[in-house]
Design a protein around this motif. Structure first.
Motif, PDB file in Angstrom:
ATOM      1  N   ASP A  89       4.370  -7.917   6.633  1.00 27.45           N
ATOM      2  CA  ASP A  89       4.560  -6.755   5.866  1.00 27.45           C
ATOM      3  C   ASP A  89       5.987  -6.692   4.783  1.00 27.45           C
ATOM      4  N   MET A  90       6.064  -7.627   4.779  1.00 22.78           N
ATOM      5  CA  MET A  90       7.642  -7.592   3.905  1.00 22.78           C
ATOM      6  C   MET A  90       7.508  -9.010   2.805  1.00 22.78           C
ATOM      7  N   ALA A 224       2.248   8.349   8.582  1.00 28.36           N
ATOM      8  CA  ALA A 224       2.780   8.087   7.611  1.00 28.36           C
ATOM      9  C   ALA A 224       3.001   7.299   7.097  1.00 28.36           C
ATOM     10  N   LYS A 225       2.663   6.317   8.052  1.00 28.19           N
ATOM     11  CA  LYS A 225       2.888   4.191   7.643  1.00 28.19           C
ATOM     12  C   LYS A 225       2.438   3.918   7.067  1.00 28.19           C
ATOM     13  N   ASP A 226       1.115   4.477   6.086  1.00 30.32           N
ATOM     14  CA  ASP A 226      -0.226   4.166   6.363  1.00 30.32           C
ATOM     15  C   ASP A 226      -0.302   4.214   4.317  1.00 30.32           C
ATOM     16  N   ILE A 227       0.739   5.899   4.011  1.00 32.79           N
ATOM     17  CA  ILE A 227       1.119   5.787   2.925  1.00 32.79           C
ATOM     18  C   ILE A 227       1.964   5.777   2.111  1.00 32.79           C
ATOM     19  N   THR A 228       3.281   4.832   2.960  1.00 33.09           N
ATOM     20  CA  THR A 228       4.342   4.676   2.598  1.00 33.09           C
ATOM     21  C   THR A 228       5.174   3.291   1.898  1.00 33.09           C
ATOM     22  N   VAL A 229       5.434   3.067   1.809  1.00 33.83           N
ATOM     23  CA  VAL A 229       6.269   1.848   0.297  1.00 33.83           C
ATOM     24  C   VAL A 229       7.697   2.155   0.582  1.00 33.83           C
ATOM     25  N   ALA A 249       9.099  -3.641   2.334  1.00 33.48           N
ATOM     26  CA  ALA A 249       8.084  -3.136   3.351  1.00 33.48           C
ATOM     27  C   ALA A 249       6.479  -1.777   3.331  1.00 33.48           C
ATOM     28  N   ILE A 250       5.219  -2.880   3.619  1.00 39.02           N
ATOM     29  CA  ILE A 250       4.002  -2.112   3.328  1.00 39.02           C
ATOM     30  C   ILE A 250       3.688  -2.481   4.411  1.00 39.02           C
ATOM     31  N   ALA A 251       2.798  -1.328   5.428  1.00 38.58           N
ATOM     32  CA  ALA A 251       2.596  -1.546   6.552  1.00 38.58           C
ATOM     33  C   ALA A 251       0.764  -2.150   6.455  1.00 38.58           C
ATOM     34  N   ASN A 252       0.126  -0.907   5.434  1.00 44.63           N
ATOM     35  CA  ASN A 252      -1.160  -0.724   5.329  1.00 44.63           C
ATOM     36  C   ASN A 252      -1.152  -1.701   4.326  1.00 44.63           C
ATOM     37  N   GLU A 253      -2.611  -2.566   4.703  1.00 44.76           N
ATOM     38  CA  GLU A 253      -2.978  -4.207   4.097  1.00 44.76           C
ATOM     39  C   GLU A 253      -3.584  -3.147   2.951  1.00 44.76           C
ATOM     40  N   ARG A 258      -2.588  -3.263  -3.530  1.00 44.48           N
ATOM     41  CA  ARG A 258      -2.341  -2.393  -4.201  1.00 44.48           C
ATOM     42  C   ARG A 258      -1.133  -2.915  -5.200  1.00 44.48           C
ATOM     43  N   PHE A 259      -0.268  -2.893  -4.423  1.00 45.45           N
ATOM     44  CA  PHE A 259       1.116  -3.366  -4.589  1.00 45.45           C
ATOM     45  C   PHE A 259       1.703  -4.434  -5.078  1.00 45.45           C
ATOM     46  N   LEU A 260       0.789  -5.296  -4.548  1.00 46.00           N
ATOM     47  CA  LEU A 260       0.950  -7.104  -5.354  1.00 46.00           C
ATOM     48  C   LEU A 260       0.684  -7.722  -5.809  1.00 46.00           C
ATOM     49  N   LYS A 261      -0.674  -6.642  -6.659  1.00 46.53           N
ATOM     50  CA  LYS A 261      -1.803  -6.214  -7.988  1.00 46.53           C
ATOM     51  C   LYS A 261      -0.568  -6.509  -8.890  1.00 46.53           C
ATOM     52  N   ALA A 262       0.247  -5.237  -8.847  1.00 49.47           N
ATOM     53  CA  ALA A 262       1.645  -5.059  -9.969  1.00 49.47           C
ATOM     54  C   ALA A 262       2.951  -6.150  -9.660  1.00 49.47           C
TER      55      ALA A 262
END
Length: 395
Positions: A89-90, A224-229, A249-253, A258-262
């Motif tokens: 997640d990290m 909450a965990k699924d929509i939080t960075v 920390a992003i728990a939702n795959e 999506r974050f990793l693309k940027a």
């Protein structure tokens, strides 16, 4: 183990930003700099000792962020804040602001709206406008007791189909709030209803004063965990901003992908070898030191509050629940923002952050960093008291 915060190392002849920029920012070097949010308190010895040990090896090439460093932080977050992450997640980041920029790129498009709750740390606005998004200003409500709360009615009235994210400051800089569970749950309900991603800046989460307790936004529920960075780090807690290391920390795959693309477009790499060592050492050894630090910071705040309470016609201190940043309500002085800033520079010989820099809601306020050694805090108190006393005498 005992720790003393009576004195701290002199930083005047170093490259320290808060000292080096005095002339540029305040027009003089004859001010005590109590603005930028690092501490005039020595970084703990267990961090510097770990660095000295690493220096025994003479090679400093490219390195990955070690899994053991993530594991040390994950353990810390679980023990201190009750949230559980996995190493997967990290992600490494050199700063929360860089992570914020990346999240805005990942979860919105040019022209979309990003919610910012003012008064707030200035990069919250700048990150949005620099990326050609629109700031949706949702001012916090200032109650008669000086405590700020969310204005969720105002927030929901402004949300439309182009509103994609909220930048949450938790604990809040500069107003010092630790958001309660019911407040966060109400905010979550709105975000779920309107499909809004939460970017939660939790860099001050360790600097919370009892009986308050930091609640990570992602810990509220699975939804909450699924929509939080979320962003965390050692910079504020252990006075390690100069190591340029934090985590996302992003728990939702799906959210993480999506974050990793940027993130990949920027090429963050994995940081510096000495930063990895310092980061891990801080989380593995920092419990006792942090406890003593918070006692010291609380004492500094109390000294400042006692002074403000002597001159309530001029200055009121916002009740603090977290951070080492005092939010001073100076509207009683009847000064315009530039005049107020000049009062602190010329009369108190102190370099503070002007409240107006945190948004229109900060007009008439000033932010003072009280993370100082006891000796330096005494000097700040003396200079501010002299200025307030003279203002009372001279009218």
């Amino acid at each position: 183990m005992s720790y003393s915060f009576k004195k701290s190392a002199c930083r005047k002849d170093t490259n320290a930003e808060k000292y080096k920029l005095r002339e540029k920012l305040f027009g003089t070097e004859d001010v005590e700099p109590v603005w930028v949010a690092d501490m005039d308190i020595d970084t703990p010895d267990f961090v510097t000792d770990a660095i000295k040990k690493r220096l025994n090896h003479p090679v400093f090439g490219y390195e990955d962020m070690p899994e053991s460093a993530y594991e040390a932080q994950i353990d810390w977050l679980y023990r201190h804040h009750g949230i559980k992450y996995e190493v997967v997640d990290m992600l490494y980041s050199h700063s929360v602001v860089a992570s914020m920029h990346t999240a805005i790129e990942a979860f919105s498009k040019v022209g979309d709206k990003i919610i910012v709750q003012t008064p707030v740390y200035p990069p919250f606005f700048k990150s949005v406008t620099q990326l050609d998004r629109k700031v949706l200003v949702n001012p916090l409500k200032l109650q008669e007791n000086g405590i700020y709360t969310f204005d969720l009615d105002d927030l929901e009235s402004q949300i439309d189909e182009k509103t994609k994210m909220i930048l949450l400051c938790s604990p809040h800089n500069p107003v010092g709030r630790v958001w309660k569970r019911d407040e966060l749950e109400s905010l979550l309900e709105i975000c779920l209803k309107h499909n809004i991603v939460i970017f939660s800046d939790e860099i001050h989460s360790d600097l919370v004063y009892a009986p308050n307790k930091h609640i990570p936004f992602a810990s509220i529920s699975k939804k909450a965990k699924d929509i939080t960075v979320s962003t965390f780090g050692v910079g504020k807690t252990f006075n390690m901003a100069g190591f340029a290391i934090s985590t996302v920390a992003i728990a939702n795959e799906e959210l993480r992908d999506r974050f990793l693309k940027a993130y990949s477009k920027v090429h963050f790499a994995q940081g510096a070898s000495l930063s990895h060592v310092a980061f891990e050492a801080a989380y593995k050894n920092g419990d006792v030191w942090l406890s003593k630090l918070k006692e010291h910071l609380r004492n500094n705040y109390t000294l400042l509050k006692k002074l403000c309470d002597k001159y309530p016609q001029f200055i009121k201190i916002t009740p603090i629940e977290a951070t080492y940043l005092a939010w001073l309500d100076c509207r009683g002085m009847g000064l315009r923002d530039k005049e107020l800033r000049d009062f602190f520079i010329k009369n108190a010989k102190l370099g503070l952050n002007a409240g107006i820099a945190f948004g229109k809601a900060g007009s008439g306020f000033m932010r003072l960093n009280f993370a100082l050694s006891s000796d330096k805090m005494s000097k700040v108190i003396q200079q501010l008291e002299s200025a307030l006393k003279n203002r009372k005498i001279n009218g």
